[in-house]
Design a protein around this motif. Structure first.
Motif, short mmCIF file in Angstrom:
data_model
loop_
_atom_site.label_atom_id
_atom_site.label_comp_id
_atom_site.label_asym_id
_atom_site.label_seq_id
_atom_site.Cartn_x
_atom_site.Cartn_y
_atom_site.Cartn_z
N THR A 1 -7.00 -6.35 -9.98
CA THR A 1 -7.98 -6.40 -8.91
C THR A 1 -7.84 -7.12 -7.67
O THR A 1 -7.83 -6.86 -6.49
CB THR A 1 -9.45 -6.60 -9.58
OG1 THR A 1 -9.80 -5.93 -10.46
CG2 THR A 1 -10.45 -6.75 -8.16
N LEU B 1 -4.78 -5.41 -5.47
CA LEU B 1 -5.50 -4.36 -4.73
C LEU B 1 -6.09 -4.94 -3.45
O LEU B 1 -5.82 -4.49 -2.47
CB LEU B 1 -6.29 -3.44 -5.49
CG LEU B 1 -5.59 -2.72 -6.55
CD1 LEU B 1 -6.63 -1.80 -7.30
CD2 LEU B 1 -4.52 -1.86 -6.01
N GLU C 1 -3.49 -6.65 -1.05
CA GLU C 1 -2.69 -5.81 -0.39
C GLU C 1 -3.69 -5.04 0.71
O GLU C 1 -3.25 -4.86 1.90
CB GLU C 1 -2.40 -4.72 -1.31
CG GLU C 1 -1.37 -3.38 -0.74
CD GLU C 1 -0.11 -4.03 -0.23
OE1 GLU C 1 0.23 -3.33 0.56
OE2 GLU C 1 0.35 -4.90 -0.65
N ARG C 2 -4.88 -4.83 0.38
CA ARG C 2 -6.06 -4.14 1.35
C ARG C 2 -6.01 -4.99 2.82
O ARG C 2 -6.25 -4.69 3.77
CB ARG C 2 -7.13 -4.02 0.73
CG ARG C 2 -8.02 -3.16 1.70
CD ARG C 2 -9.36 -2.70 0.78
NE ARG C 2 -10.24 -2.15 1.70
CZ ARG C 2 -11.48 -1.60 1.44
NH1 ARG C 2 -11.81 -1.86 0.25
NH2 ARG C 2 -12.34 -0.83 2.07
#
Length: 326
Positions: free
Chosen positions: A54, A57, A60-61
């Motif tokens: 989590t 992610l 990275e976002r």
């Protein structure tokens, strides 16, 4: 200990618990603790992995466009994960090895019972230094509470596996080889077991009961079981005994105290005192006994008992005799 009347093994809520999470013996307790340990460790690993995934992610976002990956940081994370995996696997392996000795615990000379797996039923021989006190029974194993009971495990045909989850782990029965297992029940109760190794067509119908009872009750049971069969008091049962001796039944089964001395099928000396027939297939009632005698292949296809032609009158007499052997 009397098993609850009217209870078939395949009905939930009846006598005969079967669960690795309800340990009533030291060996089963060691396995239960091992299961909880594995569950806890694997649960922590799952939460950590999900958390890191989590975080990655989300990171990275929200990372600025065109920012190159930080390979050094990623390398450290991967290296740490590899080391953590090695440590966890090593720890769980060590815990498994530590729990293993408890599965074969026991005193030097505990009571010994020879367990032989058949297709598809269990034969129990209660061994005694005095051969006159040695006897056999089938599918229902009685043991004293608070005492180590040593089982000698053998198989007559194919590989079977003896498993009573509440009391101990699994142990295979291999033709031509003798294995051992120690049972110890911490409290009185009725525990369901089964064959845990696929052994043929009726593998799923190869159950057993372990009845753990107070030492004084166990001593009374031993004394009763080691004696000869009861002499039928009623005329119908007496006629059933004569039918049994005339038919091929006596060539396959033993009834101590009579001329029947067959060794192919279960010992029927005290068959009426057992709670089930057919290795857990049916509750032991007179009607069930009659149905089994009438057509054993329909009830349990592939078993080694042939169809013995009997008249309706002979069937009534045989069922009266069998149900009275207590």
């Amino acid at each position: 200990m009397k098993i609850a009347p009217g209870c078939a093994l395949f009905l939930s809520g009846c006598a005969g618990t079967q669960s690795v999470l309800n340990a009533d013996g030291p060996s089963a307790l060691a396995l239960q603790n091992l299961i909880f340990l594995f569950f806890a460790v694997c649960g922590i690993v799952f939460v950590l992995v999900m958390g890191v995934m989590t975080w990655a992610l989300v990171r990275e976002r929200h990372a600025p466009a065109g920012q190159p990956p930080i390979e050094r940081s990623m390398g450290r994370i991967v290296s740490g994960a590899v080391v953590a995996t090695f440590v966890v696997i090593t720890f769980l392996t060590a815990a498994s090895f530590y729990a293993t000795p408890s599965l074969d615990r026991g005193k030097a000379d505990p009571p010994t019972i020879l367990v032989r797996g058949q297709q598809w039923w269990w034969q129990f021989t209660y061994l005694d230094p005095d051969p006159a006190k040695t006897f056999q029974t089938a599918n229902e194993l009685h043991i004293p509470v608070g005492t180590d009971v040593r089982l000698r495990l053998e198989a007559s045909d194919v590989i079977h596996s003896f498993w009573v989850p509440n009391l101990a782990g699994k142990q295979d029965l291999v033709p031509g080889r003798e294995n051992g297992l120690t049972l110890h029940a911490s409290k009185a109760g009725v525990y369901r077991g089964q064959c845990a190794e696929f052994c043929g067509l009726q593998h799923s119908h190869m159950a057993l009961l372990v009845v753990a009872e107070k030492p004084e009750d166990y001593a009374r049971w031993l004394n009763a079981q080691s004696g000869p069969a009861a002499v039928p008091a009623e005329s119908e049962a007496a006629a059933g005994k004569l039918v049994f001796m005339r038919k091929p039944c006596a060539a396959c089964h033993t009834i101590r105290g009579t001329e029947a001395a067959g060794t192919t099928g279960p010992d029927l000396t005290h068959v009426g005192s057992r709670s089930m027939i057919g290795a857990g297939l049916m509750e032991n009632t007179r009607g069930s006994i009659a149905a089994w005698i009438a057509d054993p292949q329909t009830l349990k296809p592939g078993n080694n008992m042939p169809l013995v032609p009997v008249t309706s009158e002979e069937l009534r007499q045989l069922s009266a005799y069998m149900s009275g052997l207590k």
